[in-house]
Design an enzyme around this catalytic site. Structure first.
Site, PDB file in Angstrom:
ATOM      1  N   SER A 157       0.863  -1.180   0.000  1.00  0.00           N
ATOM      2  CA  SER A 157       0.000   0.000   0.000  1.00  0.00           C
ATOM      3  C   SER A 157       0.897   1.227   0.000  1.00  0.00           C
ATOM      4  O   SER A 157       2.085   1.142   0.346  1.00  0.00           O
ATOM      5  CB  SER A 157      -0.870   0.003   1.273  1.00  0.00           C
ATOM      6  OG  SER A 157      -1.501   1.251   1.474  1.00  0.00           O
TER       7      SER A 157
ATOM      8  N   TYR B  16      -1.992  -0.801  10.486  1.00  0.00           N
ATOM      9  CA  TYR B  16      -1.995  -0.985   9.038  1.00  0.00           C
ATOM     10  C   TYR B  16      -0.690  -0.476   8.428  1.00  0.00           C
ATOM     11  O   TYR B  16      -0.066  -1.150   7.604  1.00  0.00           O
ATOM     12  CB  TYR B  16      -3.193  -0.253   8.432  1.00  0.00           C
ATOM     13  CG  TYR B  16      -3.423  -0.545   6.974  1.00  0.00           C
ATOM     14  CD1 TYR B  16      -4.094  -1.702   6.567  1.00  0.00           C
ATOM     15  CD2 TYR B  16      -2.993   0.334   5.989  1.00  0.00           C
ATOM     16  CE1 TYR B  16      -4.320  -1.977   5.231  1.00  0.00           C
ATOM     17  CE2 TYR B  16      -3.212   0.074   4.646  1.00  0.00           C
ATOM     18  CZ  TYR B  16      -3.874  -1.085   4.277  1.00  0.00           C
ATOM     19  OH  TYR B  16      -4.087  -1.347   2.938  1.00  0.00           O
TER      20      TYR B  16
END
Length: 253
Positions: A144, A157
């Protein structure tokens, strides 16, 4: 149309929706036999149906990637079904709770790390062992932009995705001479169920996400899939250890 993955066997985790589904469909379009995997059986079977509709060869295997025994069974099942494993895409992941670092619950932290980092490593471990037996292969993990820069309110995350980028680099070096290429894609904001569940309830959030992208829009899952297919193909034969932003310019800001 050139079928860049003709005769190859591909495994895609988290293929029941979003980026994973788009990747699995794109791999089949390029001639690969595809193992679709997800914890969501209905979603996985829907992806299989979509691939079969376009004439592709595919099977579904349910797997919780945070459990080593299930990951071992997944890779073993892939080889039993199609004889080998040429392309693996470690895409399964969860968004996790949004909260500041000092308030983040330990159980929520453990859940995100177990899936997004440990789970990806468990998959990579088994994939590498199979690829060593057969003389090579390609692994692409879905990281990501949160693996390249910080994002507020998402410490677990961000930590997991930064860890996945680091793992990609370390593993790539470990197996560079074994004909196993290991890379990651780092998507920006993508219009997937993970995002739309939130934005359906808040048009302000949707507008903010689009405004964060220099191109002024979210990506479609198929745009990420094209990068994954390319990295998995012979066209990217000299690329390993890369974390490729597919982000509309997000990390260039």
């Amino acid at each position: 149309m050139t079928r860049r993955l003709e005769g190859k066997t591909a495994l895609v985790t988290g293929a029941g929706s979003g980026i994973g589904r788009a990747v699995a469909i794109a791999f089949a379009r390029e001639g690969a036999r595809v193992i679709v995997s997800d914890v969501n059986v209905a979603g996985g079977e829907a992806t299989v149906a979509a691939i079969q509709k376009q004439g592709g060869e595919t099977r579904f295997i349910r797997c919780d990637i945070s459990k080593s025994s299930e990951v071992e069974a997944l890779v073993r099942g892939t080889v039993e079904a199609f004889g080998r494993l040429d392309c693996a895409v470690n895409n399964a992941g969860i968004a996790g709770l949004m909260a500041p670092t000092g308030d983040y619950p330990e159980d929520a932290w453990d859940q995100v790390i177990a899936t997004n980092l440990k789970g990806a490593w468990l998959c990579m471990k088994q994939e590498i062992q199979q690829m060593l037996k057969q003389g090579g292969g390609s692994i692409v993990s879905t990281a990501s932009v949160a693996g390249l820069v910080g994002i507020q309110m998402a410490p677990a995350y961000v930590a997991a995705k930064h860890g996945l980028v680091g793992l990609t680099k370390a593993a790539a070096l470990d197996y560079a001479k074994a004909n196993i290429r290991i890379n990651a894609v780092c998507p920006g904001v993508v219009r997937t169920p993970m995002v739309t569940v939130s934005t359906d309830q808040s048009k302000e959030l949707e507008a903010a996400l689009m405004a964060a992208e220099p191109v002024g829009r979210m990506a479609q899952p198929e745009e990420i899939a094209e990068a994954v297919v390319w990295l998995s193909s012979g066209a990217a034969s000299f690329i390993t250890g890369a974390a490729l932003p597919v982000d509309g310019g997000f990390v260039a800001q």
